[in-house]
Write a protein that holds these residues in place. Structure first.
Motif, mmCIF file in Angstrom:
data_model
loop_
_atom_site.group_PDB
_atom_site.id
_atom_site.type_symbol
_atom_site.label_atom_id
_atom_site.label_comp_id
_atom_site.label_asym_id
_atom_site.label_seq_id
_atom_site.Cartn_x
_atom_site.Cartn_y
_atom_site.Cartn_z
ATOM 1 N N LEU A 1 39.517 -6.638 -23.146
ATOM 2 C CA LEU A 1 40.519 -6.077 -24.061
ATOM 3 C C LEU A 1 40.274 -6.525 -25.501
ATOM 4 N N ARG A 2 39.213 -7.310 -25.737
ATOM 5 C CA ARG A 2 39.062 -7.924 -27.054
ATOM 6 C C ARG A 2 38.182 -7.127 -27.999
ATOM 7 N N HIS A 3 37.459 -6.132 -27.501
ATOM 8 C CA HIS A 3 36.631 -5.346 -28.399
ATOM 9 C C HIS A 3 36.524 -3.930 -27.865
ATOM 10 N N ASP A 4 36.003 -3.061 -28.731
ATOM 11 C CA ASP A 4 35.850 -1.649 -28.391
ATOM 12 C C ASP A 4 34.515 -1.465 -27.680
ATOM 13 N N PRO A 5 34.527 -1.093 -26.388
ATOM 14 C CA PRO A 5 33.282 -1.060 -25.615
ATOM 15 C C PRO A 5 32.451 0.215 -25.757
ATOM 16 N N ARG A 6 32.895 1.155 -26.564
ATOM 17 C CA ARG A 6 32.204 2.444 -26.616
ATOM 18 C C ARG A 6 30.832 2.354 -27.274
ATOM 19 N N THR A 7 29.962 3.274 -26.887
ATOM 20 C CA THR A 7 28.734 3.504 -27.635
ATOM 21 C C THR A 7 29.100 4.307 -28.877
ATOM 22 N N PRO A 8 28.776 3.816 -30.087
ATOM 23 C CA PRO A 8 29.178 4.534 -31.307
ATOM 24 C C PRO A 8 28.579 5.931 -31.360
ATOM 25 N N LEU A 9 29.355 6.873 -31.881
ATOM 26 C CA LEU A 9 28.879 8.241 -32.066
ATOM 27 C C LEU A 9 29.382 8.752 -33.401
ATOM 28 N N PRO A 10 28.494 8.885 -34.404
ATOM 29 C CA PRO A 10 28.930 9.392 -35.718
ATOM 30 C C PRO A 10 29.214 10.881 -35.663
ATOM 31 N N LEU A 11 29.822 11.377 -36.717
ATOM 32 C CA LEU A 11 30.030 12.816 -36.838
ATOM 33 C C LEU A 11 28.679 13.521 -36.915
ATOM 34 N N PRO A 12 28.576 14.743 -36.382
ATOM 35 C CA PRO A 12 27.285 15.445 -36.408
ATOM 36 C C PRO A 12 26.835 15.739 -37.833
ATOM 37 N N ALA A 13 25.539 15.545 -38.083
ATOM 38 C CA ALA A 13 24.990 15.776 -39.416
ATOM 39 C C ALA A 13 24.894 17.268 -39.701
ATOM 40 N N GLY A 14 25.047 17.623 -40.972
ATOM 41 C CA GLY A 14 24.884 19.006 -41.388
ATOM 42 C C GLY A 14 26.030 19.919 -41.027
ATOM 43 N N VAL A 15 27.170 19.354 -40.603
ATOM 44 C CA VAL A 15 28.341 20.142 -40.213
ATOM 45 C C VAL A 15 29.524 19.717 -41.077
ATOM 46 N N ASN A 16 30.281 20.671 -41.578
ATOM 47 C CA ASN A 16 31.505 20.341 -42.300
ATOM 48 C C ASN A 16 32.550 19.859 -41.297
ATOM 49 N N CYS A 17 32.959 18.600 -41.416
ATOM 50 C CA CYS A 17 33.919 18.022 -40.470
ATOM 51 C C CYS A 17 35.238 17.753 -41.177
ATOM 52 N N PHE A 18 36.325 18.230 -40.592
ATOM 53 C CA PHE A 18 37.657 18.107 -41.181
ATOM 54 C C PHE A 18 38.595 17.414 -40.193
ATOM 55 N N ALA A 19 39.490 16.588 -40.725
ATOM 56 C CA ALA A 19 40.451 15.883 -39.878
ATOM 57 C C ALA A 19 41.863 16.085 -40.406
ATOM 58 N N ILE A 20 42.758 16.502 -39.524
ATOM 59 C CA ILE A 20 44.170 16.634 -39.857
ATOM 60 C C ILE A 20 44.952 15.659 -38.988
ATOM 61 N N ALA A 21 45.720 14.793 -39.643
ATOM 62 C CA ALA A 21 46.525 13.791 -38.953
ATOM 63 C C ALA A 21 47.985 13.997 -39.298
#
Length: 411
Positions: free
Chosen positions: A320-340
């Motif tokens: 529970l002490r760290h994030d175990p995921r394999t990092p995955l950045p946003l795909p290159a060359g694609v316009n990425c938008f986030a709405i929160a």
């Protein structure tokens, strides 16, 4: 697109549905009795009484539970016998669909979708691309699909289905996908999938499905834009990863990725479920209930951190002490938008970390993370925070619709 608010029959379950649910019940009954007996034996063990085996009672109590087990098995057999005497029912895919029935099946898949697949239950939802409310048939593509087209693909969230993009705001129908399609000339396609399966599994299936879409499009499919709501955004990111891993061609046509309330770094409700699973074994009395905590689907468990791909070593750390995921950045060359969204009136430490939109923290939806390796780098101009808005309200928000139109309108 079928209107999800239309009138439906008073009973949304068909006899074919009930048959599948009954079969699911016959499998659940023995497990429930086992959990009950394990709790009982834990109490007796604390008083010095030994059981027959681990989680099994002995003596008169054991005999009683043996009778209960037999009764459960007999009931299960009786249900199966009854099912064999019911009149023949049509296959589930031949049953006329109503929004209410689709919503019930989507919820069942979100909670137990992986179990439905394991048991080959017909209520498990297959992944399909849908156009105007019907699955696309590669052998008979709709005649009104343009030969040269720009596709807007909408990917729903956990326990949902494609019909639920249709909602209402102040008694007026709202569908962000259909609105963008009409204004900007997109062909709106909708994904329907089993949200109880692992996100990585759904992502790989979507990647392969989009490759088929490009191959079967009646002409040149010029551009693809994907908008994912909640878990749907994670499935879209996973699809991009798997497409690159398999060397697929469709990412070359991917122009825009829109994340609407997506828990890039996890959702608090699944965190709570994970903590429950970790803390319950602290006592012998509570340990059997861990089995109930583990019943939630693989898709829900993946929301703990927002896991979109399997770890490189094919293991999942339980610390529970760290994030175990394999990092995955946003795909290159694609316009990425986030709405929160946040239900608060303005940004604050409390609003960012605890309040959020009621389900997803603000920082998670914006891709912000305390570990640099997991940070998602959205351009400031490609993010929007909607205040005094809940997670579900994003689907009907006029502010969201206006911002989507501004982002996707060609300069």
């Amino acid at each position: 697109m079928t209107n999800a608010t239309e009138q439906s029959p008073s009973s949304s379950w068909h006899l074919s549905d009930i048959r599948e649910l009954a079969q699911l019940l016959t499998l659940a009954l023995p497990a429930t009795v086992h959990i009950t007996e394990a709790v009982h034996q834990a109490v007796l063990s604390g008083m010095g009484f030994k059981g027959r085996d681990e989680g099994k009672t002995a003596g008169i109590t054991g005999l009683v539970y043996q009778g209960v087990h037999k009764a459960a098995n007999t009931l299960g057999s009786g249900i199966n016998t009854l099912l064999t005497h019911l009149p023949p029912t049509p296959p589930l895919h031949h049953i006329p669909e109503t929004p209410k029935r689709a919503a019930l099946i989507a919820t069942l898949n979100g909670v137990l979708g992986d179990k439905l697949v394991e048991q080959q239950n017909a209520l498990a939802t297959p992944m399909t691309l849908r156009y105007q409310g019907k699955p696309l048939d590669w052998q008979a593509m709709p005649a009104d699909l343009p030969r040269a087209g720009r596709v807007l693909l909408l990917v729903h969230g956990l326990c949902m289905n494609d019909l639920q993009w249709q909602t209402r705001y102040q008694d007026e129908p709202v569908n962000h996908g259909d609105s963008l399609a009409k204004a900007l000339g997109y062909v709106p396609l909708y994904l329907r999938y089993n949200s109880g399966l692992p996100i990585a599994q759904n992502g790989e299936a979507l990647a392969l499905l989009l490759e088929q879409l490009v191959a079967h499009w009646p002409g040149n499919l010029e551009e693809i834009t994907i908008m994912g709501y909640s878990m749907g955004g994670l499935v879209a990111r996973s699809a991009c990863h798997h497409a690159n891993s398999h060397g697929l061609g469709w990412p070359a046509r991917l122009a825009n990725l829109i994340f609407l309330g997506t828990p890039h770094h996890g959702a608090p409700l699944e965190h709570a479920g994970h903590w429950l699973e970790q803390l319950l074994p602290a006592t012998a009395y509570s340990e059997p209930f861990v089995r109930l905590a583990r019943l939630r689907s693989a898709g829900i468990k993946d929301l703990r951190h927002g896991k979109v791909i399997e770890p490189l070593d094919n293991t999942d750390s339980h610390t529970l002490r760290h994030d175990p995921r394999t990092p995955l950045p946003l795909p290159a060359g694609v316009n990425c938008f986030a709405i929160a969204a946040t239900t608060a009136a303005k940004r604050s430490l409390l609003a960012d970390r605890l309040i959020g939109d009621g389900l997803v923290p603000l920082r998670s939806a914006l891709g912000q993370h305390h570990e640099a390796r997991h940070q998602l780098h959205f351009l400031p101009a490609h993010t929007l925070i909607v205040y005094r808005t809940s997670h579900m309200a994003l689907l009907a928000s006029p502010q969201v619709g206006q911002q989507l139109l501004r982002w996707l309108t060609p300069s």
